[in-house]
Design a protein around this motif. Structure first.
Motif, PDB file in Angstrom:
ATOM      1  N   GLU D 154      39.356  41.633  33.319  1.00 22.21           N
ATOM      2  CA  GLU D 154      40.976  40.628  32.904  1.00 22.21           C
ATOM      3  C   GLU D 154      39.805  39.620  32.462  1.00 22.21           C
ATOM      4  O   GLU D 154      41.198  39.014  31.377  1.00 22.21           O
ATOM      5  CB  GLU D 154      40.331  39.372  34.586  1.00 22.21           C
ATOM      6  CG  GLU D 154      41.522  38.100  34.439  1.00 22.21           C
ATOM      7  CD  GLU D 154      41.690  37.568  35.920  1.00 22.21           C
ATOM      8  OE1 GLU D 154      40.734  38.176  37.376  1.00 22.21           O
ATOM      9  OE2 GLU D 154      42.348  36.524  35.979  1.00 22.21           O
ATOM     10  N   LEU D 189      42.536  43.827  37.502  1.00 22.79           N
ATOM     11  CA  LEU D 189      43.481  43.059  37.250  1.00 22.79           C
ATOM     12  C   LEU D 189      44.609  44.024  38.344  1.00 22.79           C
ATOM     13  O   LEU D 189      44.490  44.409  39.275  1.00 22.79           O
ATOM     14  CB  LEU D 189      43.797  43.571  36.539  1.00 22.79           C
ATOM     15  CG  LEU D 189      43.636  43.424  34.855  1.00 22.79           C
ATOM     16  CD1 LEU D 189      43.794  44.349  33.613  1.00 22.79           C
ATOM     17  CD2 LEU D 189      43.973  42.075  34.075  1.00 22.79           C
ATOM     18  N   LYS D 193      48.107  39.434  37.600  1.00 24.51           N
ATOM     19  CA  LYS D 193      47.613  38.945  36.997  1.00 24.51           C
ATOM     20  C   LYS D 193      48.039  39.729  35.328  1.00 24.51           C
ATOM     21  O   LYS D 193      48.279  38.921  34.125  1.00 24.51           O
ATOM     22  CB  LYS D 193      46.074  39.730  36.635  1.00 24.51           C
ATOM     23  CG  LYS D 193      45.343  38.694  37.583  1.00 24.51           C
ATOM     24  CD  LYS D 193      43.552  38.704  37.925  1.00 24.51           C
ATOM     25  CE  LYS D 193      43.470  38.267  39.146  1.00 24.51           C
ATOM     26  NZ  LYS D 193      42.097  38.943  38.942  1.00 24.51           N
ATOM     27  N   ILE D 194      48.922  40.987  35.223  1.00 24.77           N
ATOM     28  CA  ILE D 194      49.245  41.325  33.994  1.00 24.77           C
ATOM     29  C   ILE D 194      50.364  40.790  33.628  1.00 24.77           C
ATOM     30  O   ILE D 194      50.007  40.636  32.808  1.00 24.77           O
ATOM     31  CB  ILE D 194      49.418  42.595  34.121  1.00 24.77           C
ATOM     32  CG1 ILE D 194      48.368  43.638  34.337  1.00 24.77           C
ATOM     33  CG2 ILE D 194      50.125  43.025  33.299  1.00 24.77           C
ATOM     34  CD1 ILE D 194      48.459  45.178  34.999  1.00 24.77           C
TER      35      ILE D 194
END
Lengths: 345, 345, 345, 345
Positions: D154, D189, D193-194
């Motif tokens: 992240e 991740l 979040k992506i």
């Protein structure tokens, strides 16, 4: 042989050559960032009453057209033009080579009308269930004068502007022969009006007194963004950009550009008058430096023995239309000779 | 301010301007089909000892490169070049914009070696199980002089030619500064040798005395097929093509091109000598019109107050390499001034 | 709502699904280099009586068209097609996006004639003084069945073949709906005849029983060279290529492809018959799975309440042509319902 | 022969095949406008916590990459990627074929760092006097997992996001093997979040349980504009779009996608463990479904007699790195066999 086949048979106006010679050994910045380009840009901004406009000097018309169109369009967008448009029929697929389709509409006089644009846009986009399966028109291409020597009047240009505004289209004018258009007897446009109605246009140098060069004027700020990158990428950025700047600085000074256009038109008028007096018909009526006259094939052959001309299209078994061109460089005595010849037809 | 930043700060050699003026009002055919282009082609064919070669006059170097490469390659084919290649780093992705990848190999002196080409070809094609998943190299791009001012010797060029023959690759030389290469003290190439080893190359005019223009020489008959179509499509075909023909007709006459190159090299030698005497180092050793010298940053600043130069790359905390350029137009007295300045460093 | 708007409303023929399931956990090579693709290729070679042909399995029709055309043409070359050609009007400028212009000729029934090709070639190339200023036609695109459901007969295809041979043009057939063409009552073509006359064509899977996939057949060895590179580059090479191989292996086995086509045509015949009995006119007469019938607008509205259809074009104030489509998947009972509805109009 | 050479040796997960069969004869709209695509989009929006995102189902990875990049860039703009980037080395110049240069930076582990992006942007644009002579970076391409099986954390992704925001760059993640990344032991991740950090990414189906298909997620509204036009133009829009929608609807349901990824990773862990125990070294350490192990050439040969693998690169005279791949479909007993073999090395 006297050539009337096109308007790029000679070199450049003498004042341009003189200026090139005078400035020859000055050292300047390259790539169009010299003071001559700047000065030429300022002259054009003033004549266009468009201080926000940016001016870019490119080497030729195909270069100008493909660069502007490539810069303006996303991959799925297309240009609208008359079927006679130079980009459609005389540039070896230059626009398609940048990835874009040209959507054409019929035209007998070379002009595109606002209602044709509107209809096409409705058909392709607004009233099309499968709109994503066709290209999306984004730019309207017109030539002024057109490839048939006709010109747009302010009313027509304003209407095109309005339809373009309505549908988010760019209006782009190819002014390869703009000088002959602005000088035409029935013209009511000015550079300022063109700049007001068009998002982009170019002022043609090659056919109106320059050795080479076209001044691309971008009045729409959107189109200016990173435009020089694309000029460079497409091969249109001359290292010695000043040789274009110097020429346009000269052409735009003291009304030279208009004077050169007016000379070409006046020479054409004399030829048109001679044909008219003898009762010949024209493929299209116009008042600029191109003459599209219909002759018998034997008359054309006879004419061709002494004068360069450009074949245009067959009319019937025995007749064809040909194009004769005058220019800023056409000599009065050559026109005399041609007029005399016409009288003898 | 005296400019040494590049080799296109001035206009054209005076004999070119004179010739343009003399021929100005002659009427000629357009699009490079005039007698001046023909005459220039004949001169070049003779100098190249290549009667089968065809010569095409284009407006600039990026235009020449993108046109030759687009004409030579199918969609999945790529060009090989040194990482320093002009097409890789100074043409805004012009080659990629025609759809082709450039495969680069490292180079400290701007040159590409035959063994680098061989190794890359093996890696991409011959010894690659997934060869269809990478592009297929088809053209080798070299510059002579290179972007770092170095030149190829006959032995190197012959080896490149051999490896290209072995793998069916075209060998293409960008000769933007060819005049300075041919005139270099350690040069052993001639136009005839270049024509023998290369499938295509161009003789640079813009940087060696012309207002603009490059003469693309295609010695390989395959590449000649329909090449003019592609010149037109990419915007490189000038309506008044004669202005390029006239310039090259003049440049190729009586050894003018070599003389202009020799002048530029001689001016550079004087500058190089001055730096050398003061103990400065060079980024790369060469004998053409570009000088890549390493200076302390404060020296560069001082130099920049009086002379135009081109920043090149940082060497360490306090030193950078800069490029100084001379040309056919460089004045002896300006070199005197610079040499004097160098002595004072 | 029963859908007759297109021929890709359902999934795949049950035997295809079964075969996909049966082979699902087998491990095979990727990218179309598995045994199923090989087997399908062999079946097609046999049916085409063309052992030299290569077969490539691509994901869809636009993909097939743009890949074949991009692989076949040099930058200045163009494709000739009827104005109704799928590549011209339904693929969002996919061909232009690869850099090539499409030259169109008028067509009322979707077909292109040999004499149209001949005339266009003469006009663009042979009898054109400015031939380098227009694109050079190199590929003739036809669809069979056409976008209007009509089909080519052997005599027509042979003539197209002859004119293409005469002028060095490739003949390419888009066979998105080929199954429906081969099964049409008045058809006299076979895969073998198509392979004999065409340099390239594709056998459509998506619209004739497959989940997806088209089998591009290149009979001309020239076109085969490095074709897989271009398939990969254009995004048409599936990692799990076998899912296309398996489907075509199944379709080409035991006449399944023809059977599926025949079913679609028979369903369409019933619908056409019903309209004919009620005295309705057709925009174009055909015998394949598309029906272009002219109805009053209120009739269309009524039909649209129960059946999916595809609007085609307005005929007059009160009438329009619509398209109804059947397919391999059309259920007899749905046709019964539609026929009943037509009787009540 | 047991294949460990890639992750697309088998067909699809059984639940996908079942669902395709169940829905097979339903009639749906074409071109991805059916309810299955809609449902799959909704599932993805939810998992991404990005209700504004649009999802487009394309047939393959190269197709997805070239379509996103062509849609995002103007002609002079380029993509930044690691030298190992799939678009740079495994897609036959697909991005260049759409006209765009890829700027590469070195990478040993397949990852790109924020500082590399920053440095490149400064060099190309901010600190470059000749910025218009190079392409302008506009999109950063990363793969997750990378081509070397490593993953972004992240913190790294956030930094890339920040540098992209700072310079107006799009951040695009190629998620061909995303399932194996999300399931990796050291992964932090999530799809959400992506979606937060990337302007665009795709969730790979082909390599994670689908027959074919990738779900392109555009979180940036700018990129959504007219995106479907470009999908169609590039040949990526399947007529039976539902077959992609159905597959992703299934994959995104009840955590199936994660489960499939986890299985592949677990199988790889067993193999990695076996190599590690025997003291073998890895080219790169990672925890996803690709294993890059260094073996002696004779060991590789022996392994190759029983197991499919992918050659990667030579390490020294006697050693090379090879790639072994597991997937959602890898059978425990095949891994047993391989582990047994490794023990015997």
């Amino acid at each position: 042989m006297i050539l009337f086949n096109c308007d790029y048979n000679e070199g450049a106006h003498e004042s341009i050559l003189r200026r090139l010679a005078e400035t020859n050994m000055e050292q300047t910045a390259g790539y169009g960032e010299d003071l001559y380009c700047l000065s030429a840009q300022e002259r054009i901004q003033k004549l266009c009453e468009a201080p926000q406009a940016k001016v870019y000097f490119l080497s030729g018309g195909t270069q100008a057209n493909l660069t502007v169109i490539a810069a303006a369009l996303r991959p799925h967008q297309s240009a609208i033009g008359a079927v006679t448009a130079h980009i459609n029929g005389h540039e070896t697929g230059a626009v398609e080579a940048t990835g874009h389709k040209i959507l054409t509409v019929p035209s007998l006089d070379g002009k595109l009308t606002a209602s044709q644009v509107e209809e096409l846009y409705r058909e392709q986009v607004l009233e099309n269930d499968a709109f994503e399966h066709v290209t999306k028109p984004k730019l309207v291409y017109i030539s002024n004068p057109t490839e048939l020597g006709t010109i747009y009047h302010e009313r027509e240009l304003r209407k095109l502007h309005e339809v373009c505004q309505r549908y988010g289209l760019y209006l782009y004018m190819d002014g390869a022969r703009l000088g002959y258009g602005l000088a035409a007897k029935d013209n009511d446009l000015t550079l300022a009006k063109i700049a007001k109605y068009c998002d982009a246009f170019y002022i043609g140098g090659t056919k109106v007194g320059a050795l080479l060069g076209e001044a691309v004027v971008l009045t729409n700020l959107e189109l200016q963004e990173d435009f020089r990158y694309i000029v460079k990428q497409k091969g249109g950025m001359l290292a010695k950009g000043r040789i274009l700047g110097i020429q346009f600085d000269e052409l735009m000074k003291d009304g030279l550009y208009e004077k050169l256009g007016a000379h070409g038109d006046r020479m054409a008028d004399r030829i048109r008058g001679a044909f008219r007096e003898k009762g010949f018909n024209f493929l299209v009526e116009n008042e600029t430096n191109q003459i599209f006259v219909i002759l018998r094939d034997d008359q054309i052959q006879k004419l061709g023995e002494r004068f360069g001309y450009c074949p245009h299209c067959r009319m019937d078994e025995n007749h064809s239309a040909i194009r004769l061109c005058t220019s800023w460089a056409t000599r009065e005595e050559n026109v005399d000779t041609l007029v005399e010849f016409i009288k003898g037809l």
